[in-house]
Design a protein around this motif. Structure first.
Motif, PDB file in Angstrom:
ATOM      1  N   LEU A 161      -6.902   2.369  -4.303  1.00  7.39           N
ATOM      2  CA  LEU A 161      -6.765   3.633  -3.457  1.00  7.39           C
ATOM      3  C   LEU A 161      -5.918   4.784  -3.793  1.00  7.39           C
ATOM      4  N   ALA A 162      -4.563   4.256  -4.470  1.00 11.17           N
ATOM      5  CA  ALA A 162      -3.800   5.238  -4.943  1.00 11.17           C
ATOM      6  C   ALA A 162      -4.053   5.899  -6.190  1.00 11.17           C
ATOM      7  N   ALA A 163      -4.831   5.241  -6.881  1.00  5.48           N
ATOM      8  CA  ALA A 163      -5.747   5.925  -8.170  1.00  5.48           C
ATOM      9  C   ALA A 163      -6.420   7.099  -7.828  1.00  5.48           C
ATOM     10  N   ASN A 199     -15.669  11.158   1.174  1.00  2.25           N
ATOM     11  CA  ASN A 199     -15.445  11.770   2.439  1.00  2.25           C
ATOM     12  C   ASN A 199     -14.628  10.831   3.201  1.00  2.25           C
ATOM     13  N   CYS A 200     -13.615  10.355   2.670  1.00  2.00           N
ATOM     14  CA  CYS A 200     -12.684   9.498   3.215  1.00  2.00           C
ATOM     15  C   CYS A 200     -11.443  10.168   3.177  1.00  2.00           C
ATOM     16  N   TYR A 201     -10.751  10.234   4.315  1.00  2.00           N
ATOM     17  CA  TYR A 201      -9.408  10.956   4.572  1.00  2.00           C
ATOM     18  C   TYR A 201      -8.331   9.962   5.350  1.00  2.00           C
ATOM     19  N   GLY A 202      -7.726   9.394   4.509  1.00  2.00           N
ATOM     20  CA  GLY A 202      -6.547   8.278   5.113  1.00  2.00           C
ATOM     21  C   GLY A 202      -6.892   7.155   4.698  1.00  2.00           C
ATOM     22  N   VAL A 203      -5.813   6.214   4.777  1.00  2.00           N
ATOM     23  CA  VAL A 203      -5.920   4.813   4.098  1.00  2.00           C
ATOM     24  C   VAL A 203      -6.749   4.111   4.886  1.00  2.00           C
ATOM     25  N   ARG A 204      -6.649   4.378   6.047  1.00  5.00           N
ATOM     26  CA  ARG A 204      -7.538   3.250   7.184  1.00  5.00           C
ATOM     27  C   ARG A 204      -9.042   3.640   6.936  1.00  5.00           C
ATOM     28  N   THR A 205      -9.376   4.633   6.706  1.00  3.42           N
ATOM     29  CA  THR A 205     -10.766   5.027   6.583  1.00  3.42           C
ATOM     30  C   THR A 205     -11.285   4.384   5.307  1.00  3.42           C
ATOM     31  N   ALA A 206     -10.582   4.725   4.230  1.00  3.92           N
ATOM     32  CA  ALA A 206     -10.946   4.276   2.926  1.00  3.92           C
ATOM     33  C   ALA A 206     -10.688   2.869   2.754  1.00  3.92           C
ATOM     34  N   SER A 207      -9.879   2.054   3.551  1.00  3.88           N
ATOM     35  CA  SER A 207      -9.700   0.524   3.530  1.00  3.88           C
ATOM     36  C   SER A 207     -10.908   0.043   4.121  1.00  3.88           C
ATOM     37  N   ASN A 208     -11.296   0.533   5.495  1.00  5.51           N
ATOM     38  CA  ASN A 208     -12.384   0.116   6.010  1.00  5.51           C
ATOM     39  C   ASN A 208     -13.780   0.470   5.190  1.00  5.51           C
ATOM     40  N   ALA A 209     -14.084   1.336   4.702  1.00  2.36           N
ATOM     41  CA  ALA A 209     -15.114   1.751   3.980  1.00  2.36           C
ATOM     42  C   ALA A 209     -15.186   1.206   2.504  1.00  2.36           C
ATOM     43  N   LEU A 247       0.779  -1.124  -0.081  1.00  2.00           N
ATOM     44  CA  LEU A 247       0.035  -0.187  -0.202  1.00  2.00           C
ATOM     45  C   LEU A 247       0.868   1.170  -0.040  1.00  2.00           C
ATOM     46  N   ARG A 248       1.777   1.211   0.845  1.00  2.00           N
ATOM     47  CA  ARG A 248       2.786   2.408   0.776  1.00  2.00           C
ATOM     48  C   ARG A 248       3.592   2.580  -0.684  1.00  2.00           C
ATOM     49  N   ASN A 249       3.829   1.611  -1.187  1.00  2.00           N
ATOM     50  CA  ASN A 249       4.639   1.828  -2.593  1.00  2.00           C
ATOM     51  C   ASN A 249       3.490   1.930  -3.497  1.00  2.00           C
ATOM     52  N   ALA A 250       2.442   1.538  -3.475  1.00  2.00           N
ATOM     53  CA  ALA A 250       1.506   2.057  -4.496  1.00  2.00           C
ATOM     54  C   ALA A 250       1.371   3.638  -4.590  1.00  2.00           C
ATOM     55  N   PHE A 251       1.228   4.372  -3.571  1.00  2.00           N
ATOM     56  CA  PHE A 251       1.120   5.673  -3.389  1.00  2.00           C
ATOM     57  C   PHE A 251       2.559   6.455  -3.850  1.00  2.00           C
ATOM     58  N   ILE A 252       3.434   5.636  -3.591  1.00  6.33           N
ATOM     59  CA  ILE A 252       4.821   6.279  -3.913  1.00  6.33           C
ATOM     60  C   ILE A 252       5.202   6.300  -5.343  1.00  6.33           C
ATOM     61  N   GLU A 269     -15.133   2.691 -13.665  1.00  5.49           N
ATOM     62  CA  GLU A 269     -14.280   2.729 -15.051  1.00  5.49           C
ATOM     63  C   GLU A 269     -13.085   3.430 -14.817  1.00  5.49           C
ATOM     64  N   GLU A 270     -13.256   4.674 -14.638  1.00  3.20           N
ATOM     65  CA  GLU A 270     -12.345   5.762 -14.589  1.00  3.20           C
ATOM     66  C   GLU A 270     -11.120   5.463 -13.548  1.00  3.20           C
ATOM     67  N   ASN A 271     -11.634   4.776 -12.383  1.00  6.75           N
ATOM     68  CA  ASN A 271     -10.726   4.362 -11.462  1.00  6.75           C
ATOM     69  C   ASN A 271      -9.763   3.216 -11.835  1.00  6.75           C
ATOM     70  N   ARG A 272     -10.425   2.144 -12.664  1.00  5.95           N
ATOM     71  CA  ARG A 272      -9.745   1.051 -13.069  1.00  5.95           C
ATOM     72  C   ARG A 272      -8.638   1.426 -14.059  1.00  5.95           C
ATOM     73  N   ALA A 273      -9.052   2.480 -14.955  1.00  2.79           N
ATOM     74  CA  ALA A 273      -7.884   2.957 -16.080  1.00  2.79           C
ATOM     75  C   ALA A 273      -6.794   3.482 -15.149  1.00  2.79           C
ATOM     76  N   ARG A 274      -7.127   4.326 -14.299  1.00  5.88           N
ATOM     77  CA  ARG A 274      -5.966   5.108 -13.299  1.00  5.88           C
ATOM     78  C   ARG A 274      -5.186   3.849 -12.363  1.00  5.88           C
ATOM     79  N   ARG A 275      -5.996   2.942 -12.044  1.00  6.34           N
ATOM     80  CA  ARG A 275      -5.635   1.998 -11.235  1.00  6.34           C
ATOM     81  C   ARG A 275      -4.471   1.353 -12.038  1.00  6.34           C
ATOM     82  N   ASP A 276      -4.746   0.759 -13.135  1.00  9.93           N
ATOM     83  CA  ASP A 276      -3.729  -0.084 -14.093  1.00  9.93           C
ATOM     84  C   ASP A 276      -2.505   0.813 -14.203  1.00  9.93           C
ATOM     85  N   LEU A 277      -2.581   1.997 -14.461  1.00 14.62           N
ATOM     86  CA  LEU A 277      -1.574   2.860 -14.403  1.00 14.62           C
ATOM     87  C   LEU A 277      -0.729   2.832 -13.141  1.00 14.62           C
TER      88      LEU A 277
END
Length: 792
Positions: free
Chosen positions: A215-217, A188-198, A95-100, A232-240
């Motif tokens: 999430l990084a996308a 309205n999710c700020y932070g990776v724990r919030t988003a992971s849970n949600a 997860l760290r590396n995805a953002f980096i 669909e927009e998220n998936r395209a960015r996710r693949d990048l």
């Protein structure tokens, strides 16, 4: 150049490189001057950095009768959807590396600024691309902490300097931890724990590469790459993101291909999104503290929210627990409110305040059970047109203060104009016109025409200034609402909140001193150091005498006007004002006793007419709740004190002046009453409105042919009106239109005697009955017929 050296080596290198590029484009002189003249702000508030960001519960405290701080245990505030803290050791490497990989691939090697990316971004900026870009994770953290995302050179320079400061103070893992706990991940999710849970119902260390990349996308554009709304927009960015991770050796080929092969499957967790359900009062406090942190500390909403939810703060609130319990119990039961056609239920809100300091003692944000946090609050965040409840604030108070009116100033309650279709404007509610009306009477019965006339005397600008600058009702738009419809009739462009209106009324209930409203007095940080202090506004905006006059006027509203059904007035003095918006969509009542101030709004969630319910439900709610409140808190001061600088004077209601001999001869009876005036403003001249005429017992204004023994003296009021169409005016049958010296036409008994002065039929207004009191005597008609015969 000496000023540039002071900025520091790293910053100087950037600025010089940038200036060199600009020189090549011929704009060096302009930007050098701008940068040297700019005052760069490079501060980062220590309270928002890592040492105070750990997951700690914030607690709310109120004071009991003994002055002791008591915790509101049910309203403890801990991490929820936009502030759920996650330490770096619980964030998986993938997860760290995805953002980096997608945001800052040289994160571990640069000193906060990636100069290669920065210079490329500068080139794009100079080429006309307003999005500067090129930000490292450290720079993004700065932007998220400060909330400053302006697109200009100065902001970018400040961001770079702040990033360099953070790099010196924190390790790379600490910076990454900060960033991953504040980054906006949509919904309205700020932070990776919030988003992971949600989104996945998982903890951050449990996410797969596909989920981590999802999430990084989001970060580049949370609205566009929202995985719930735009998969669909998220998936395209996710693949990048996955491609970057693979290219940078963060994942192997098998993981990369498996992660790309399928769409991301979400497992939304509503509980993670809602968390602990706090009260409306706690929501109000949280919102206030977040807003004040943003303003006073110069930080972003996300950073302020995290400080509240994870900072272990101690917030001392102004709630009165007993009053709050009464309000909460009443609003929890929908049966306390009317049922509309089709079984529909409307919404309502209430706010109770101590007007001497603006302390919010209790709040109800909606009817029924509260099932989530930070939901729509009809007392604080929802804005609706105020109707007439704003009149004392927008017109009467500033006009009294400016000396434009007194208690007895008389205006003519008749239409001020007629529209192209013949409709009179403005209309009153109920739909009638009274004629000559004092200011006190106009406020008692919420007369629209008089309010508009007073506003014309005062001026829109003075009204707007009083509302926005003195009473801090900023929802009133200085441009869009600078008109009679918004200011005198209460139909604002966007509306106002109940909290703003109640805050404005503190100036009337507190002797002309505006207190505003506050939900807390102070906030301590986790180390018990003062973080915020909230003092009452305490600003004199209205003379004490004028505030007392308005209170006495508003007591008449409750005694004999639009709020006369209020039963509470039989127990304690109550002053107040009702309000109804256009098409009967919103009902308001704001009232106060000598010690408490309260406001109620009532209406549908989506505005719709309330015509199927009689009366004013807001008034009924006020009555029921405040009766219970006063049972618990017996009033120490049952009556309003009258300011010592006021004088009580008897005056004529038709002229506003001292009574003359003719006033007692008015056919309607005694036309005098007592009014209250600031010393030096009371009337000194005698009434010149009443005119004595002879009146025949046969009925009508006597003529020369009426026998003296059949006549008596009566007084009519001197006012002449001619309308383009006939309308009903209460005092029209009692008006004096001058003497008839030559009869120009035959008139009938439905017309006033002075209609004979006009060759064609005119519309002078008619009363509520069929035959006007000021008609011509039948004997007078015979006199004119004989006179015409003799002259012929």
């Amino acid at each position: 150049m000496k000023k540039i050296k002071k900025i520091g080596r790293a910053a100087a290198f950037f600025l010089l490189s940038l200036l060199l590029s600009l020189f090549l484009l011929g704009t060096l002189s302009v930007l050098v001057a701008g940068l040297l003249a700019a005052k760069l702000d490079t501060t980062i508030d220590d309270s928002l950095l890592l040492e105070n960001a750990r997951d700690k519960t914030t607690r709310l405290y109120c004071y009991n009768e003994q002055g002791e701080a008591v915790e509101l245990v049910s309203d403890r505030v801990s991490g929820y959807e936009n502030a759920l803290f996650c330490p770096i050791e619980e964030i998986s490497p993938v997860l760290r590396n995805a953002f980096i990989a997608i945001e800052d691939k040289r994160f571990y090697t640069h000193g906060g600024i990636d100069w290669g990316r920065t210079l490329k971004a500068a080139g794009r900026y100079l080429g006309g691309n307003s999005d500067f870009g090129g930000s490292t994770i450290t720079q993004q953290l700065v932007k998220n902490l400060t909330g400053n995302s302006e697109k200009n050179i100065k902001r970018k320079a400040e961001e770079i300097l702040r990033a360099a400061k953070i790099e010196k103070r924190l390790s790379k893992n600490e910076i990454l931890e900060q960033y991953l706990n504040i980054v906006n991940l949509s919904e309205n999710c700020y932070g990776v724990r919030t988003a992971s849970n949600a989104f996945f119902s998982k903890e951050p260390y449990e996410l797969t590469a596909r989920e981590a990349a999802t999430l990084a996308a989001v970060t580049q554009n949370p609205a566009r790459y929202d995985p719930v709304k735009h998969p669909e927009e998220n998936r395209a960015r996710r693949d990048l993101v996955l491609s970057e991770m693979y290219a940078q050796g963060m994942i192997d080929k098998k993981t990369y291909e498996e992660a790309k092969s399928e769409p991301t499957v979400l497992s939304l967790n509503e509980n993670a999104l809602s968390g602990r359900i706090n009260s409306f009062y706690a929501d109000l406090v949280i919102e206030d503290v977040i807003g004040d942190l943003m303003r006073e500390k110069g930080i972003s909403r996300a950073a302020a929210s995290r400080a509240v939810y994870c900072g272990g703060l101690k917030i001392f609130v102004t709630m009165d627990p007993e009053i709050q319990q009464i309000v909460s119990d009443f609003y929890a039961d929908p049966d306390n409110f009317p049922t509309h056609e089709g079984g529909k239920k409307a919404q309502s809100s209430m706010l109770i305040v101590d007007p001497t300091n603006g302390d919010i003692l209790a709040v109800a944000g909606a009817v029924g059970d509260k099932n989530s946090n930070r939901v729509q609050n009809y007392a604080t965040t929802v804005k609706r047109p105020s109707g007439s409840v704003v009149k004392p604030l927008s017109v009467y108070a500033p006009a009294l203060s400016a000396g434009k009116i007194t208690w007895s100033t008389v205006f003519d309650d008749v239409p001020l104009k007629f529209r192209d279709n013949g409709a009179p404007w403005p209309r009153n509610s109920p739909n009638l016109y009274r004629g000559l009306t004092t200011v006190a009477e106009a406020l008692t019965h919420s007369v629209n025409t008089v309010c508009v006339s007073i506003l014309e005397e005062l001026g829109n600008a003075a009204s707007i200034d009083f509302l926005r600058e003195k009473l801090e009702i900023r929802s009133i738009d200085a441009v869009k609402d600078s008109n009679e419809t918004a200011l005198a009739l209460g139909q604002q462009t966007e509306g106002v909140s109940l909290r703003e209106i109640v805050g404005g009324y503190t100036a009337l209930a507190n002797g002309g001193v505006f207190s505003g409203t506050r939900s807390y007095t102070k906030v301590l940080d986790a180390d018990d150091q003062l973080l915020l202090l909230k003092n009452p506004a305490e600003r004199q905006v209205l003379g004490a005498e004028n505030a007392s006059i308005l209170t006495l006027m508003l007591r008449r509203v409750v005694g004999e006007g639009t709020a006369k059904s209020l039963k509470l007035k039989n127990t304690v003095d109550v002053a107040g004002k009702t309000g109804t918006s256009s098409k009967n969509c919103d009902k308001w009542f704001v009232g106060y006793t000598p010690e408490l101030l309260a406001g109620v709004w009532y209406g549908f969630e989506y505005p719709a007419p309330l015509s199927d319910v009689k009366g004013n439900p807001a008034l009924d709610v006020f009555d029921a709740v405040m009766e219970k409140v006063l049972e618990k808190h017996a009033p120490k001061i049952p009556q309003f004190p009258t300011d010592e600088n006021l004088v009580a004077v008897r005056y004529c209601k038709d002229s506003g002046k001292l009574p003359g001999d003719a006033c007692s001869l008015d056919a309607r009876g005694d036309r005098t009453e007592i009014g209250y005036f600031k010393k030096g403003t009371e009337p000194t001249e005698k009434c010149d409105r009443h005119v004595i005429v002879r009146y025949c017992e046969d009925g009508g204004v006597a003529g020369e042919d009426c026998p003296a023994e059949k006549c008596r003296d009566v007084a009519l009021v001197r006012v002449l009106r001619i309308f383009p169409r006939q309308i009903r005016v209460e005092d029209a049958p009692y008006t004096y239109g001058g003497e008839v010296t030559e009869k120009l036409r035959e008139i009938d008994e439905s017309e006033p005697y002075y209609a004979a002065n006009y060759a064609t039929r005119q519309f002078f207004g008619i009363g509520m009955g069929e035959i006007p009191f000021n008609r011509a005597c039948a004997g007078e008609e015979d006199f004119w017929k004989r006179r015409a015969a003799l002259s012929g």
